[in-house]
Design an enzyme around this catalytic site. Structure first.
Site, PDB file in Angstrom:
ATOM      1  N   SER A 110       0.799  -1.229   0.000  1.00 44.42           N
ATOM      2  CA  SER A 110       0.000   0.000   0.000  1.00 44.42           C
ATOM      3  C   SER A 110       0.832   1.279   0.000  1.00 44.42           C
ATOM      4  O   SER A 110       0.316   2.337  -0.340  1.00 44.42           O
ATOM      5  CB  SER A 110      -0.951  -0.007   1.188  1.00 44.42           C
ATOM      6  OG  SER A 110      -0.250  -0.176   2.393  1.00 44.42           O
ATOM      7  N   HIS A 166      -5.672  -4.169  -1.853  1.00 44.85           N
ATOM      8  CA  HIS A 166      -5.529  -3.272  -3.010  1.00 44.85           C
ATOM      9  C   HIS A 166      -5.606  -4.026  -4.336  1.00 44.85           C
ATOM     10  O   HIS A 166      -5.502  -3.398  -5.391  1.00 44.85           O
ATOM     11  CB  HIS A 166      -4.193  -2.516  -2.928  1.00 44.85           C
ATOM     12  CG  HIS A 166      -4.140  -1.590  -1.760  1.00 44.85           C
ATOM     13  ND1 HIS A 166      -4.524  -0.274  -1.832  1.00 44.85           N
ATOM     14  CD2 HIS A 166      -3.783  -1.806  -0.473  1.00 44.85           C
ATOM     15  CE1 HIS A 166      -4.398   0.280  -0.638  1.00 44.85           C
ATOM     16  NE2 HIS A 166      -3.949  -0.625   0.206  1.00 44.85           N
ATOM     17  N   LYS A 189     -12.178  -0.592  -0.743  1.00 43.89           N
ATOM     18  CA  LYS A 189     -11.420  -0.065  -1.876  1.00 43.89           C
ATOM     19  C   LYS A 189     -12.235  -0.329  -3.154  1.00 43.89           C
ATOM     20  O   LYS A 189     -13.272   0.312  -3.337  1.00 43.89           O
ATOM     21  CB  LYS A 189     -10.023  -0.649  -1.863  1.00 43.89           C
ATOM     22  CG  LYS A 189      -9.364  -0.375  -0.466  1.00 43.89           C
ATOM     23  CD  LYS A 189      -7.947  -0.720  -0.351  1.00 43.89           C
ATOM     24  CE  LYS A 189      -7.480  -0.803   1.093  1.00 43.89           C
ATOM     25  NZ  LYS A 189      -7.565   0.432   1.859  1.00 43.89           N
TER      26      LYS A 189
END
Ligand SMILES: Cc1ncc(COP(=O)(O)O)c(C=O)c1O
Length: 393
Positions: A182, A210, A241
């Site tokens: 990240s 992610h 996300k």
């Protein structure tokens, strides 16, 4: 000495506030997906993890509204007791298929997922091996676990192998890694990692916070990206996300999921995901499958932004994904840079120690499928202008 003395001694944030370039807790008044309004001013949002731009998709909003009406605003209890809806179970089945695992379990946040899974699985006689740049939720899960923790330098699989080799061969071992890191935006070398893990009899868990919706042919994450679904034991994901909501998931063998249902304390002792959030994720998964062009647009924007920043002379490290750190250096300089960009209408995220080493402060850009070429070019123009004025490029 009073308990609260440390609070009075903590002056650093107040000094930055007084200097006028405090970047945190900016209140967003309205969000238009790729643009937000803060204190009446419009900003291009390049600091959101909304990779596929699904938080404003009509189907996602409709599903959330319908669930709100059918089930109410909250579950008011743990999954274990009164907080399981048929929707939670539907989501678990759908996620297991999406990720490519027999079974899945949904938690209320990604943070709680890592906390609960790592602390429940790594018992006193077990060992856990973690990349030093893994997310804080993994680090905190290891703090709660009774087993032995080994941390290796970022991406240093030789060091991982040394640690594995000196651990008793009959001990339980978990190798845990972010899929996309990240802070750096690089992808773990999963093929080499699973080979090592198999050789030393360790299980592998990948944090795909992610990567879901971003990596893999069908957006299924890092294992799918490398064609390694069969060789990764556990995949963790978050809904905060690409999946446009809040909550987290662990996917893996049925017996492990069953065990976690009865041992993960952050699942058992915390209220479950609210109905509207669950319904949003279900709809987001449908949209991901039906609109694969979103992922293509995200990667188009990623290449355009990375090429643009590199051409301007910025150091974006090893980034190979929509997560792009732009190295600025010393903290004060980075905060001033952030403020100049903010005033120019660009919202980025500042990254400071302990997340990164001293003098390695950076601004993190996260791209979305719904950014237009004009958005990307405006952000690049702002970086060109501010970078030259502050002699960073
Ligand atoms: C790699 C990683 N894992 C876990 C999390 C935690 O997810 P959540 O925000 O859903 O709690 C994050 C969120 O920033 C993350 O980046």
């Amino acid at each position: 000495m009073s308990l609260f003395d440390k609070c009075d001694r903590f002056t650093q944030a107040r000094e930055v506030q007084a200097a006028g370039y405090y970047p945190y807790f900016q209140p967003i008044e309205v969000s238009y997906d790729t643009e937000v309004v803060i204190r009446g001013e419009r900003k291009i949002m390049v600091g959101s993890n909304n990779y596929l731009g699904l938080t404003h998709h009509p189907r996602v909003l409709q599903a959330a509204t319908e669930a709100l009406k059918r089930y109410g605003s909250g579950c008011t209890g743990s999954r274990f007791l009164n907080g399981t809806l048929d929707l939670h179970e539907e989501l678990e089945e759908k996620l297991a298929r999406f990720i490519g695992k027999p079974s899945a379990l949904v938690f209320s946040t990604g943070y709680q997922t890592n906390l609960g899974v790592v602390s429940a699985l790594v018992s006193r006689e077990d060992h856990v091996f973690s990349d030093k740049l893994n997310h804080a939720s993994i680090v905190d899960g290891m703090k709660l676990a009774y087993g032995t923790v080994h941390r290796y330098a970022h991406g240093d699989l030789k060091s991982l192998e040394r640690e594995l080799a000196r651990t008793p061969s009959d001990a339980g071992k978990l190798v845990i890694t972010d899929g996309i890191f990240s802070m750096e935006g690089d992808i773990v070398d999963l093929p080499a990692m699973v080979t090592l893990a198999e050789f030393y009899g360790a299980q592998v868990m990948v944090d795909d916070a992610h990567s879901l919706g971003v990596l893999g042919e069908r957006g299924g994450g890092t294992a799918q990206h490398f064609g390694l679904e069969e060789r990764v034991d556990l995949t963790m994901g978050t809904f905060s996300k690409s999946l446009a909501s809040i909550g987290g998931v662990i996917a893996g063998p049925e017996s492990v999921i069953h065990y976690l249902k009865h041992h993960a304390r952050s699942l058992i002792f915390s209220a479950s995901m609210p109905p509207s959030a669950v319904a949003s994720v279900l709809a987001a998964l449908d949209v991901i499958q039906e609109e694969p062009e979103r992922k293509d647009a995200l990667w188009h924007n990623t290449r355009r932004m990375q090429d643009g920043l590199r051409t301007l002379g910025y150091d974006i490290g090893r980034s190979e994904t929509p997560v792009i750190p732009v190295l600025i250096g010393e903290m004060e300089r980075m905060l001033m840079f952030w403020k100049e960009l903010f005033d120019a209408g660009v919202f980025t995220n500042p990254v400071t120690p302990p997340a990164v080493p001293e003098n390695s402060c950076r601004l993190r850009i996260s791209l979305m499928a719904t950014h237009t070429d004009e958005h990307v070019d405006q952000v690049l123009e702002a970086f060109a202008h501010v970078g030259k004025r502050m002699a960073v490029i």
